[in-house]
Structure formats: C-alpha cells, structure tokens
Scaffold this motif. Structure first.
Motif, PDB file in Angstrom:
ATOM      1  N   GLY A   1     -34.834  -2.061  -3.701  1.00  0.00           N
ATOM      2  CA  GLY A   1     -35.932  -2.701  -3.002  1.00  0.00           C
ATOM      3  C   GLY A   1     -36.892  -3.389  -3.956  1.00  0.00           C
ATOM      4  N   ASN A   2     -37.220  -2.725  -5.076  1.00  0.00           N
ATOM      5  CA  ASN A   2     -38.136  -3.310  -6.057  1.00  0.00           C
ATOM      6  C   ASN A   2     -37.595  -4.622  -6.612  1.00  0.00           C
ATOM      7  N   THR A   3     -36.329  -4.615  -7.008  1.00  0.00           N
ATOM      8  CA  THR A   3     -35.763  -5.815  -7.643  1.00  0.00           C
ATOM      9  C   THR A   3     -35.516  -6.923  -6.621  1.00  0.00           C
ATOM     10  N   GLU A   4     -35.180  -6.561  -5.375  1.00  0.00           N
ATOM     11  CA  GLU A   4     -35.061  -7.581  -4.328  1.00  0.00           C
ATOM     12  C   GLU A   4     -36.420  -8.229  -4.070  1.00  0.00           C
ATOM     13  N   LEU A   5     -37.483  -7.425  -4.086  1.00  0.00           N
ATOM     14  CA  LEU A   5     -38.824  -7.985  -3.905  1.00  0.00           C
ATOM     15  C   LEU A   5     -39.176  -8.915  -5.062  1.00  0.00           C
ATOM     16  N   ALA A   6     -38.804  -8.534  -6.280  1.00  0.00           N
ATOM     17  CA  ALA A   6     -39.046  -9.413  -7.431  1.00  0.00           C
ATOM     18  C   ALA A   6     -38.349 -10.757  -7.233  1.00  0.00           C
ATOM     19  N   ARG A   7     -37.111 -10.734  -6.755  1.00  0.00           N
ATOM     20  CA  ARG A   7     -36.383 -11.979  -6.504  1.00  0.00           C
ATOM     21  C   ARG A   7     -37.070 -12.807  -5.421  1.00  0.00           C
ATOM     22  N   ALA A   8     -37.535 -12.143  -4.366  1.00  0.00           N
ATOM     23  CA  ALA A   8     -38.192 -12.860  -3.268  1.00  0.00           C
ATOM     24  C   ALA A   8     -39.497 -13.496  -3.737  1.00  0.00           C
ATOM     25  N   ILE A   9     -40.247 -12.798  -4.588  1.00  0.00           N
ATOM     26  CA  ILE A   9     -41.488 -13.356  -5.126  1.00  0.00           C
ATOM     27  C   ILE A   9     -41.194 -14.578  -5.992  1.00  0.00           C
TER      28      ILE A   9
ATOM     29  N   SER B   1     -41.782  -6.160 -13.420  1.00  0.00           N
ATOM     30  CA  SER B   1     -41.983  -6.886 -14.675  1.00  0.00           C
ATOM     31  C   SER B   1     -40.853  -7.873 -14.929  1.00  0.00           C
ATOM     32  N   LEU B   2     -39.728  -7.707 -14.213  1.00  0.00           N
ATOM     33  CA  LEU B   2     -38.605  -8.638 -14.349  1.00  0.00           C
ATOM     34  C   LEU B   2     -38.957 -10.028 -13.826  1.00  0.00           C
ATOM     35  N   ILE B   3     -40.112 -10.166 -13.182  1.00  0.00           N
ATOM     36  CA  ILE B   3     -40.626 -11.493 -12.806  1.00  0.00           C
ATOM     37  C   ILE B   3     -40.934 -12.303 -14.057  1.00  0.00           C
ATOM     38  N   GLY B   4     -41.351 -11.628 -15.122  1.00  0.00           N
ATOM     39  CA  GLY B   4     -41.531 -12.315 -16.405  1.00  0.00           C
ATOM     40  C   GLY B   4     -42.945 -12.715 -16.742  1.00  0.00           C
ATOM     41  N   ARG B   5     -43.894 -12.447 -15.845  1.00  0.00           N
ATOM     42  CA  ARG B   5     -45.302 -12.727 -16.136  1.00  0.00           C
ATOM     43  C   ARG B   5     -46.183 -11.851 -15.258  1.00  0.00           C
ATOM     44  N   PRO B   6     -47.474 -11.773 -15.552  1.00  0.00           N
ATOM     45  CA  PRO B   6     -48.336 -10.901 -14.754  1.00  0.00           C
ATOM     46  C   PRO B   6     -48.287 -11.296 -13.272  1.00  0.00           C
ATOM     47  N   LEU B   7     -48.328 -10.302 -12.420  1.00  0.00           N
ATOM     48  CA  LEU B   7     -48.270 -10.524 -10.972  1.00  0.00           C
ATOM     49  C   LEU B   7     -49.606 -10.157 -10.360  1.00  0.00           C
ATOM     50  N   GLN B   8     -50.143 -11.068  -9.558  1.00  0.00           N
ATOM     51  CA  GLN B   8     -51.344 -10.789  -8.784  1.00  0.00           C
ATOM     52  C   GLN B   8     -50.939 -10.676  -7.320  1.00  0.00           C
ATOM     53  N   ALA B   9     -50.836  -9.437  -6.848  1.00  0.00           N
ATOM     54  CA  ALA B   9     -50.385  -9.188  -5.477  1.00  0.00           C
ATOM     55  C   ALA B   9     -50.708  -7.750  -5.116  1.00  0.00           C
TER      56      ALA B   9
ATOM     57  N   GLU C   1     -32.053 -11.046 -21.573  1.00  0.00           N
ATOM     58  CA  GLU C   1     -33.453 -11.230 -21.226  1.00  0.00           C
ATOM     59  C   GLU C   1     -33.795 -10.351 -20.023  1.00  0.00           C
ATOM     60  N   ALA C   2     -34.958  -9.727 -20.056  1.00  0.00           N
ATOM     61  CA  ALA C   2     -35.394  -8.853 -18.958  1.00  0.00           C
ATOM     62  C   ALA C   2     -35.918  -9.719 -17.818  1.00  0.00           C
ATOM     63  N   ARG C   3     -34.971 -10.218 -17.033  1.00  0.00           N
ATOM     64  CA  ARG C   3     -35.319 -11.065 -15.893  1.00  0.00           C
ATOM     65  C   ARG C   3     -34.574 -10.593 -14.657  1.00  0.00           C
ATOM     66  N   ALA C   4     -35.152 -10.852 -13.503  1.00  0.00           N
ATOM     67  CA  ALA C   4     -34.584 -10.368 -12.240  1.00  0.00           C
ATOM     68  C   ALA C   4     -33.177 -10.903 -12.018  1.00  0.00           C
ATOM     69  N   GLU C   5     -32.889 -12.071 -12.503  1.00  0.00           N
ATOM     70  CA  GLU C   5     -31.576 -12.674 -12.290  1.00  0.00           C
ATOM     71  C   GLU C   5     -30.458 -11.900 -13.000  1.00  0.00           C
ATOM     72  N   HIS C   6     -30.820 -11.035 -13.952  1.00  0.00           N
ATOM     73  CA  HIS C   6     -29.821 -10.278 -14.705  1.00  0.00           C
ATOM     74  C   HIS C   6     -29.607  -8.865 -14.185  1.00  0.00           C
ATOM     75  N   VAL C   7     -30.229  -8.510 -13.065  1.00  0.00           N
ATOM     76  CA  VAL C   7     -30.010  -7.188 -12.476  1.00  0.00           C
ATOM     77  C   VAL C   7     -28.613  -7.144 -11.867  1.00  0.00           C
TER      78      VAL C   7
ATOM     79  N   LEU D   1     -29.363  -4.026 -16.282  1.00  0.00           N
ATOM     80  CA  LEU D   1     -29.258  -5.455 -16.555  1.00  0.00           C
ATOM     81  C   LEU D   1     -27.875  -5.748 -17.123  1.00  0.00           C
ATOM     82  N   GLY D   2     -27.345  -6.920 -16.785  1.00  0.00           N
ATOM     83  CA  GLY D   2     -26.032  -7.298 -17.281  1.00  0.00           C
ATOM     84  C   GLY D   2     -25.945  -8.783 -17.552  1.00  0.00           C
ATOM     85  N   LYS D   3     -25.130  -9.110 -18.546  1.00  0.00           N
ATOM     86  CA  LYS D   3     -24.880 -10.512 -18.910  1.00  0.00           C
ATOM     87  C   LYS D   3     -23.475 -10.561 -19.462  1.00  0.00           C
ATOM     88  N   GLY D   4     -22.530 -11.118 -18.683  1.00  0.00           N
ATOM     89  CA  GLY D   4     -21.144 -11.017 -19.062  1.00  0.00           C
ATOM     90  C   GLY D   4     -20.708  -9.562 -19.010  1.00  0.00           C
ATOM     91  N   ALA D   5     -20.083  -9.092 -20.094  1.00  0.00           N
ATOM     92  CA  ALA D   5     -19.656  -7.692 -20.151  1.00  0.00           C
ATOM     93  C   ALA D   5     -20.743  -6.765 -20.687  1.00  0.00           C
TER      94      ALA D   5
END
Length: 337
Positions: free
Chosen positions: A263-271, A244-252, A51-57, A66-70
């Motif tokens: 930096g981009n993906t760390e910001l996604a995690r922080a959001i 977009s790894l946030i998973g929904r439209p972002l208003q910011a 899944e294209a989510r920040a947790e998989h970076v 992105l990674g999940k297992g191997a």
C-alpha cells in the motif's frame, strides 16, 4: 525552498541481515547534489547500483525490495526512513550483501549513524512535492489516502487481522519528531506468521534481539516496549521509508488504516503519477516531432494492471489553452459525440 543535504563523511555499520541471517557490512557515503539515494553492491563485480525510487520496487512481501535487472536489495525501508526523517536525500549506501543489517529492528542505529557522519547542506535547493488534489487507495484490508498539506503529517491506525492490538497515532513529521517519536519503534510479527515465513526460507536472522513477537495476547520482547503504541509507530516508520522512494520531501497528510509495504509503495507511485500530470498534459499539446514515421514492429505499450484501486480526486483540467494548436484527433476528443 529547502537546501539539498548529504552526509559530511562516510560511516560504517555491521550486523545481521533479517532474511539471510548472515553478517552484512554497510557503509553510508556522501553523494553529489541531485543524485538521490543509491544502493551499491560492493560484493558484486562492477559494484552495480540501484536508485531508491518507486519505479524499482519489485516485491513488498513483509518488506520492500528494490530490483534492477537481476540485482536485488531487500528490506530497504528502515535505512531509507532514517535518511528521509533526517532530511537527507543524497547518499550512497554500500552493501556486501543483498540487504542492509536489521540492527535492532528499528531505525535507531541508522539515525545514530547519520548523526555521527554529520549532515552537510548542499547549495542546490530541493523542491518539496505538493499534492494538487487528494488521492485515495484501497488494497485489501489496507486503506490509504493523501491530502494536500503544508508539511508531512501521518495519521495511522494499525491492527492485526483479528483486530488485536489496535493502535492509533497522528504526528507532524519533522527531523526532531521523527527521531524522538518514530525512529526507535521496532518491527514486530505474530508467531503464526513468523513460523510460516521461517519455513519458507525467510527471516533467518529474526530474533528477540531485532523484533517484537506476539503470541496470542502475549508480547514477547527482550526489553520493555519503547512506546505504548510501538506497533503503530513502527508502521509509520515504514511509511516514511517507503514514501521516501518519491525522491524528494513530501508535503501531504497521509491517512493510513492497516498500512502495508504494498500500500505504501502504491501510494508513492500514485503521488508521482499526479505530479507528472501537468508535464504530460503540456507534452500532449506540444508541436509534433519533425518525423512522423514510427519504428516498424513496435507494439504500443500499455500500463500494467494493478489489483489496487487508486482514486485521484483532482479537478478536471482545462484541455484547451489560449494559443494552443489542437490536431483533428484532439478536436474529436473535445466535441460531444
């Protein structure tokens, strides 16, 4: 509230992978509501998915992986930017290799594929993510901040380490402005960096067909620059894809100085962490579970350390709510001591 969207029909594209240099076949498919964007490796047994989510970076060296297992999918940011820019948040991306084709180094061909497939409005709504307070992030030369805003706005400054080719642009991102102002901007690199990456087995598919190369003060390209500020526009394209790894439209309103994939993906995690806070606070004061026994031998998990500095400027939340029941430990946290 906007409706969720997916593709009307499948569409395919073949090209060269940036890092492997091998031919890659990619198919974009419609997906059910609430499924998000999913990568599927059809060249592997069972067609494993990520899944294209920040947790998989798992890696952000020169691109987002992105990674999940191997399982790994490299250089996902351009195709994700095309989906996010078009407002499509449900789709399956089938690949027969560990990376999408690089195309011409921009998101233009991916945006064209989405137009060819058509966009289908699904009945389920999708709630944009709105910030409750500003967020600031500092990571080496990268400075990023996110402020509450009623749409997605990007303000970006890019430059190399020597301050060459400094460019600035601000843009309200809509499906129309995304395709017109950002999607055509090509990736670029400095010759000294490209030589290092190639010696280390990366960017085997890079060429002037899919990248702009800077040598000293000269810009090498197989066609004229598509924009006067093509470098900063490509950085903004990457921001759209990574967020977009946030998973929904972002208003910011995102303000970025020398942005990077890390930096981009760390910001996604922080959001996402800020968005989860109200739920976590509510769970803190929910009734205790019926069984107080903890599994033996389980060590308490601790959050991973990060070299970045993230500041969440949210006002202090009220810990005591009307009608709430607080245990002794909670009372001790509230009392001065």
């Amino acid at each position: 509230m906007p409706q969720q969207q997916t593709l009307q029909q499948p569409v395919s594209f073949s090209g060269i992978g940036l890092h492997s240099g091998n031919r890659v076949n990619m198919t974009l498919l419609p997906a059910a509501a609430n499924s998000g964007i999913v990568f599927r490796r059809v060249d592997l047994d069972g067609g494993p998915e990520i899944e294209a989510r920040a947790e998989h970076v798992v890696d952000t060296q020169r691109s987002t992986t992105l990674g999940k297992g191997a399982l790994r999918i490299h250089t996902v940011e351009h195709v994700l930017a095309a989906f996010s820019g078009a407002g499509v948040f449900n789709a399956v991306i089938e690949l027969d290799a560990p990376e999408p084709p690089i195309g011409d180094g921009s998101a233009r061909q991916f945006a064209q594929l989405i137009r060819e497939a058509g966009i289908f409005a699904q009945p389920d709504p999708i709630e944009p993510l709105r910030l409750s307070a500003p967020i600031e992030l500092s990571l080496g030369d990268t400075q990023m901040a996110a402020f509450p805003h009623d749409s997605l706005k990007l303000t970006c400054t890019s430059a190399d380490k020597g301050g060459r080719f400094t460019q600035f642009l601000a843009l309200e991102v809509t499906p129309e402005s995304w395709e017109r102002e950002l999607s055509h901007a090509r990736t670029f690199g400095f010759l000294e960096e490209i030589e290092y990456l190639y010696r280390n087995g990366l960017i085997r598919g890079a060429s002037l067909e899919n990248a702009i190369i800077v040598r000293d003060d000269a810009v090498l390209t197989n066609e004229p620059l598509r924009y006067a500020e093509e470098f900063v526009r490509h950085k903004m394209l990457d921001i759209v894809g990574d967020l977009s790894l946030i998973g929904r439209p972002l208003q910011a309103h995102i303000v970025a100085v020398k942005p990077s994939h890390q930096g981009n993906t760390e910001l996604a995690r922080a959001i996402l962490a800020q968005a989860r806070k109200p739920l976590e606070t509510a769970q803190t004061f929910s009734p205790p579970p019926t069984s107080l026994d903890k599994p033996a031998g389980k060590a308490e998990s601790r959050p991973a350390k990060s070299s970045s500095t993230v500041t969440n400027s949210a006002p202090t939340e009220t810990l005591v709510r009307d009608g709430a029941t607080i245990e002794t430990e909670g009372v001790m946290r509230l009392l001065p001591h």
